[in-house]
Design a protein around this motif. Structure first.
Motif, PDB file in Angstrom:
ATOM      1  N   CYS A 202       0.857  -1.192   0.000  1.00 28.28           N
ATOM      2  CA  CYS A 202       0.000   0.000   0.000  1.00 28.28           C
ATOM      3  C   CYS A 202       0.890   1.238   0.000  1.00 28.28           C
ATOM      4  O   CYS A 202       1.740   1.408   0.882  1.00 28.28           O
ATOM      5  CB  CYS A 202      -0.900  -0.022   1.231  1.00 28.28           C
ATOM      6  SG  CYS A 202      -1.856   1.472   1.496  1.00 28.28           S
ATOM      7  N   VAL A 203       0.709   2.111  -0.983  1.00 24.32           N
ATOM      8  CA  VAL A 203       1.567   3.287  -1.126  1.00 24.32           C
ATOM      9  C   VAL A 203       1.469   4.184   0.095  1.00 24.32           C
ATOM     10  O   VAL A 203       2.479   4.711   0.589  1.00 24.32           O
ATOM     11  CB  VAL A 203       1.181   4.065  -2.405  1.00 24.32           C
ATOM     12  CG1 VAL A 203       1.942   5.379  -2.489  1.00 24.32           C
ATOM     13  CG2 VAL A 203       1.443   3.217  -3.643  1.00 24.32           C
ATOM     14  N   GLU A 204       0.269   4.371   0.613  1.00 26.09           N
ATOM     15  CA  GLU A 204       0.088   5.223   1.786  1.00 26.09           C
ATOM     16  C   GLU A 204       0.803   4.648   3.005  1.00 26.09           C
ATOM     17  O   GLU A 204       1.307   5.401   3.854  1.00 26.09           O
ATOM     18  CB  GLU A 204      -1.403   5.399   2.086  1.00 26.09           C
ATOM     19  CG  GLU A 204      -2.159   6.231   1.068  1.00 26.09           C
ATOM     20  CD  GLU A 204      -2.602   5.445  -0.170  1.00 26.09           C
ATOM     21  OE1 GLU A 204      -3.295   6.023  -1.013  1.00 26.09           O
ATOM     22  OE2 GLU A 204      -2.249   4.237  -0.275  1.00 26.09           O
ATOM     23  N   ALA A 205       0.884   3.328   3.099  1.00 24.60           N
ATOM     24  CA  ALA A 205       1.614   2.708   4.202  1.00 24.60           C
ATOM     25  C   ALA A 205       3.111   2.972   4.079  1.00 24.60           C
ATOM     26  O   ALA A 205       3.790   3.259   5.076  1.00 24.60           O
ATOM     27  CB  ALA A 205       1.340   1.207   4.231  1.00 24.60           C
ATOM     28  N   LEU A 206       3.624   2.891   2.872  1.00 22.64           N
ATOM     29  CA  LEU A 206       5.049   3.175   2.653  1.00 22.64           C
ATOM     30  C   LEU A 206       5.376   4.618   3.036  1.00 22.64           C
ATOM     31  O   LEU A 206       6.414   4.892   3.655  1.00 22.64           O
ATOM     32  CB  LEU A 206       5.413   2.923   1.188  1.00 22.64           C
ATOM     33  CG  LEU A 206       5.231   1.495   0.672  1.00 22.64           C
ATOM     34  CD1 LEU A 206       5.583   1.423  -0.812  1.00 22.64           C
ATOM     35  CD2 LEU A 206       6.074   0.512   1.471  1.00 22.64           C
ATOM     36  N   THR A 207       4.495   5.536   2.677  1.00 22.25           N
ATOM     37  CA  THR A 207       4.712   6.947   3.012  1.00 22.25           C
ATOM     38  C   THR A 207       4.679   7.164   4.518  1.00 22.25           C
ATOM     39  O   THR A 207       5.516   7.893   5.076  1.00 22.25           O
ATOM     40  CB  THR A 207       3.645   7.820   2.335  1.00 22.25           C
ATOM     41  OG1 THR A 207       3.735   7.657   0.916  1.00 22.25           O
ATOM     42  CG2 THR A 207       3.842   9.295   2.682  1.00 22.25           C
ATOM     43  N   ALA A 208       3.717   6.539   5.190  1.00 21.36           N
ATOM     44  CA  ALA A 208       3.614   6.689   6.640  1.00 21.36           C
ATOM     45  C   ALA A 208       4.873   6.182   7.336  1.00 21.36           C
ATOM     46  O   ALA A 208       5.362   6.810   8.293  1.00 21.36           O
ATOM     47  CB  ALA A 208       2.382   5.945   7.151  1.00 21.36           C
ATOM     48  N   ILE A 209       5.411   5.064   6.870  1.00 19.02           N
ATOM     49  CA  ILE A 209       6.633   4.517   7.457  1.00 19.02           C
ATOM     50  C   ILE A 209       7.813   5.459   7.226  1.00 19.02           C
ATOM     51  O   ILE A 209       8.628   5.692   8.122  1.00 19.02           O
ATOM     52  CB  ILE A 209       6.912   3.119   6.871  1.00 19.02           C
ATOM     53  CG1 ILE A 209       5.859   2.124   7.366  1.00 19.02           C
ATOM     54  CG2 ILE A 209       8.318   2.638   7.231  1.00 19.02           C
ATOM     55  CD1 ILE A 209       5.881   0.793   6.653  1.00 19.02           C
ATOM     56  N   GLU A 210       7.891   6.040   6.051  1.00 15.10           N
ATOM     57  CA  GLU A 210       8.982   6.967   5.730  1.00 15.10           C
ATOM     58  C   GLU A 210       8.960   8.201   6.631  1.00 15.10           C
ATOM     59  O   GLU A 210      10.012   8.727   7.018  1.00 15.10           O
ATOM     60  CB  GLU A 210       8.878   7.397   4.269  1.00 15.10           C
ATOM     61  CG  GLU A 210       9.958   8.366   3.834  1.00 15.10           C
ATOM     62  CD  GLU A 210       9.768   8.838   2.405  1.00 15.10           C
ATOM     63  OE1 GLU A 210      10.593   9.650   1.938  1.00 15.10           O
ATOM     64  OE2 GLU A 210       8.800   8.411   1.751  1.00 15.10           O
ATOM     65  N   LEU A 211       7.758   8.662   6.988  1.00 16.59           N
ATOM     66  CA  LEU A 211       7.618   9.902   7.749  1.00 16.59           C
ATOM     67  C   LEU A 211       7.511   9.687   9.254  1.00 16.59           C
ATOM     68  O   LEU A 211       7.400  10.654  10.014  1.00 16.59           O
ATOM     69  CB  LEU A 211       6.372  10.665   7.269  1.00 16.59           C
ATOM     70  CG  LEU A 211       6.364  11.093   5.797  1.00 16.59           C
ATOM     71  CD1 LEU A 211       5.048  11.778   5.446  1.00 16.59           C
ATOM     72  CD2 LEU A 211       7.545  12.016   5.506  1.00 16.59           C
ATOM     73  N   ALA A 212       7.546   8.447   9.708  1.00 15.36           N
ATOM     74  CA  ALA A 212       7.312   8.148  11.118  1.00 15.36           C
ATOM     75  C   ALA A 212       8.484   8.559  11.995  1.00 15.36           C
ATOM     76  O   ALA A 212       9.639   8.629  11.564  1.00 15.36           O
ATOM     77  CB  ALA A 212       7.032   6.660  11.285  1.00 15.36           C
ATOM     78  N   ASP A 213       8.171   8.812  13.265  1.00 15.20           N
ATOM     79  CA  ASP A 213       9.192   8.967  14.301  1.00 15.20           C
ATOM     80  C   ASP A 213       9.522   7.623  14.937  1.00 15.20           C
ATOM     81  O   ASP A 213      10.656   7.370  15.313  1.00 15.20           O
ATOM     82  CB  ASP A 213       8.710   9.937  15.383  1.00 15.20           C
ATOM     83  CG  ASP A 213       8.459  11.339  14.850  1.00 15.20           C
ATOM     84  OD1 ASP A 213       9.347  11.879  14.173  1.00 15.20           O
ATOM     85  OD2 ASP A 213       7.362  11.885  15.106  1.00 15.20           O
TER      86      ASP A 213
END
Length: 336
Positions: A202-213
């Motif tokens: 899921c693209v949105e999941a990849l983005t969330a992981i990239e931006l996570a603390d």
């Protein structure tokens, strides 16, 4: 229903424990009851929370909907949404609505038997919108969810592995077990894999992981809820590349059916074996679940992790995480 035309912006509810200060962006990965336990704690600390959920379930209501309609299995997604419901009359009511299962009267076998209301609601939104992520956003908005829920992949996955069976004469035979429901009951398994092997994350999941603390993996059924996130190539790459700190939360019940014969250290060695490039900052464990501390610390060091112990289990000796105790342990980690 004409308004259901696309993604709904997430509007987090007010009143989190960290209101008024910068909230950590946290991604929690898993499935089923384990992920629900983690989310029930994390939602007390932040509204910048994303659940990334396994989509390999093929049993029960989820399996029926997956087979009949060709959709992602909604069950673990439903449980994640229910865990994010606010602790108010509104939130508790919608949590119970999502978790409600239909049962026909005695003597009748109905088409709705054992279906969870939340599964039907989620699939309805998917059919109206044609977009799994948008459907989950609308469901989350209805529930007042403290965060967002995303599938780990954009297509249904199948998980399979090899079980070694010993016959009466002592000889061993390897059998391939296909499907999450069967694999979870197979006992000791090896060579676990996801199909299709090239499934898109899921693209949105990849983005969330990239931006996570912080990224939190576990607790949960180790082979069927935790490990799958590291078996999906795009997701494993994102988890290895993210600048976020990484935490593994250990199970309280170490010897569930699919982890027969394994101790806590063995669970960490599974992660090292299947994803040797994946490193971890912290392993959070309840001391009651670790029988051999030196062995456990050695296994954690293979992942590059520090071991942090906390009394995070519920009272009464039950192998269930207490949301407030787990939230306190996470708070200490995130603020260190």
């Amino acid at each position: 229903m004409a308004l259901l035309t696309g993604p709904l912006p997430l509007i987090p509810p007010s009143g989190s424990l960290s209101a008024g200060i910068a909230e950590p962006r946290i991604v929690a990965l898993g499935g089923g009851h384990g992920l629900s336990a983690s989310l029930s704690a994390l939602r007390l600390l932040t509204t910048e929370l994303t659940a990334v959920v396994t989509v390999a379930d093929d049993g029960g209501s989820s399996g029926r909907l997956r087979d009949e309609l060709g959709v992602l299995p909604p069950g673990d997604l439903r449980m994640a949404l229910a865990a994010l419901c606010d602790d108010t009359d509104w939130g508790r009511t919608w949590r119970d609505v999502m978790q409600h299962r239909f049962t026909s009267r005695p003597g009748i076998t109905g088409s709705l038997d054992s279906h969870a209301m939340g599964n039907l609601l989620i699939v309805t939104l998917w059919e109206l919108l044609g977009d799994p992520v948008a459907g989950l956003q609308w469901a989350g908005a209805l529930l007042g969810a403290r965060g967002q829920v995303l599938p780990m992949a954009s297509v249904p996955l199948t998980i399979e592995g090899d079980a070694v069976e010993t016959s009466a004469d002592g000889s061993q035979q390897r059998t391939t077990i296909t499907g999450q429901a069967s694999l979870a009951l197979a006992g000791e398994v090896e060579n676990v894999r996801l199909l299709p092997v090239d499934a898109p994350a899921c693209v949105e999941a990849l983005t969330a992981i990239e931006l996570a603390d912080w990224v939190v993996l576990g607790p949960g059924s180790w082979y069927t809820s935790v490990l799958p996130h590291l078996l999906l190539p795009e997701l494993r790459e994102a988890l290895c590349a993210t600048p976020a700190r990484r935490c593994i939360t250990m199970n309280l019940d170490i010897n569930d059916k699919e982890a027969t014969g394994m101790n806590a250290a063995d669970h960490l060695r599974v992660i090292s074996r299947y994803a040797p490039e994946f490193s971890v900052d912290v392993v959070l464990a309840d001391p009651s679940a670790v029988s051999d501390l030196p062995d456990f610390e050695r296994a954690a060091s293979m992942l590059g992790a520090e071991v942090v112990f906390g009394k995070v289990g519920a009272s009464g000796g039950r192998a269930v995480h207490d949301p407030l105790r787990l939230a306190g342990a996470y708070q200490d980690l995130f603020s260190a």
